[in-house]
Design a protein around this motif. Sequence first.
Motif, PDB file in Angstrom:
ATOM      1  N   UNK A  87       0.841  -1.199   0.000  1.00  0.00           N
ATOM      2  CA  UNK A  87       0.000   0.000   0.000  1.00  0.00           C
ATOM      3  C   UNK A  87       0.875   1.247   0.000  1.00  0.00           C
ATOM      4  N   UNK A  88       0.247   2.369  -0.227  1.00  0.00           N
ATOM      5  CA  UNK A  88       0.943   3.650  -0.257  1.00  0.00           C
ATOM      6  C   UNK A  88       0.801   4.363   1.082  1.00  0.00           C
ATOM      7  N   UNK A  89       1.700   5.305   1.320  1.00  0.00           N
ATOM      8  CA  UNK A  89       1.680   6.168   2.503  1.00  0.00           C
ATOM      9  C   UNK A  89       1.615   5.362   3.807  1.00  0.00           C
ATOM     10  N   UNK A  90       2.632   4.567   4.095  1.00  0.00           N
ATOM     11  CA  UNK A  90       2.596   3.766   5.327  1.00  0.00           C
ATOM     12  C   UNK A  90       2.937   4.590   6.565  1.00  0.00           C
ATOM     13  N   UNK A  91       2.380   4.178   7.672  1.00  0.00           N
ATOM     14  CA  UNK A  91       2.787   4.707   8.976  1.00  0.00           C
ATOM     15  C   UNK A  91       3.983   3.897   9.465  1.00  0.00           C
ATOM     16  N   UNK A  92       4.792   4.515  10.332  1.00  0.00           N
ATOM     17  CA  UNK A  92       5.956   3.827  10.877  1.00  0.00           C
ATOM     18  C   UNK A  92       5.724   3.575  12.362  1.00  0.00           C
TER      19      UNK A  92
END
Length: 401
Positions: free
Chosen positions: A325-330
């Motif tokens: 997926x795009x724009x992952x959280x860390x």
Amino acid sequence: METVKTIAVLAVLLVVGYLGYQAVTKPPTAPAPADETADWTGGGNLDIAVPEVPMEVSGQFGKNAADAASTVPAAALAGTSGTAERTTSPGGDSEFLTAEPRSQVGSFTAIQPSSVASWDATRGSEAISSATQQAGFTPSQPPGSSAFPNSSLEPQSPPAPADPTQVRREFVEFLETARQKLDKGELANVHQVLSAWFADSRLTPQEDMQLTELLDQVAGTVVYSRQPVLDPPHTVEPGETLERIAERYGVPWRLLAKINGIAQPEQLTPGQSLKVIRGPFEARIYLSRGELVLFVRDYYAGRFPLTVGSDASTAPGIYRVCEKFESPSYYTPTGVISPGDPSNPLGRLWIGLGGRLGIHGPSQPDLARQPNPPGAFILSKKDIEDVYDILSVGSQITIIP
């Protein structure tokens, strides 16, 4: 007189009875076949060679694969459909194999077979005998097999040459044979055999570099050009979408769009011919080489330099892509860093392998140059875009020390 006749008849009956008993209770011995010592390797379709499992991952295919590796030569036992024909060089020391393979995205350069003929012209190749030029080639023994006449395909490797910059004559002949076959249009065969030798510890560093450079060129044509090599082209049927076609072949639709130069995938034309590759692709991450290497059906499909981050320090093993997926959280031990936050190291695209382990790009251009950077397997911004469009959810990822 009557007594003698009676004794004779009884004796005959006893002998007949005994012989009958033996015939019933003891099966006759089958005669040995007339051709018991026939050499089955001399002709026909019985002598089919299969590349051996690469040493780095041979233990991951179980006992049967390990047994096979002791008798046959290196590409995956994952079910290639190609057949092979093996011949023996006139000297008798080396066996050489022909096989069957697959095609490029990103920085790979597509080639035509004739363009490879002079590839090694500056490396000082020795003259090749006409008999060797006509031979096939195989990884059933190392290209330097004459240097190791007693070598086998057991897991242990023969001793490496003392000079790591050495390029053995046998290896020069091996690549020369590959180039000759490329000139004849045998892209698939050459691709399969060279793929089997990728990262093989029996090669010297210089040999490994030369083989990999040629592999990059061959994979550029076989996998990523519009030239169909491994699979017949797909003819678009009325109502078909690129997404549905890609699902049928087990690859992301964006990969087919890139290969075929399709800017508007929703506007396919019935009867249109498309280059297709039957997947899924897999990746092998070689920690010692600092590379992510793609394969499809055990055919080499390109390599990408990568940096290992702090989240991947104990990662060796076999994984599956479980999410993309795009724009992952860390996620950190102390909290969650949202997408777009300057302190989030993951970049725009995420290929998840479970938990905090995954393949991603950098959020900052200099992230990969930092010592022990945050994140897991870090590719360049451009490379993660290519790899994201090649790997599928479910693709196997093997991480090799």
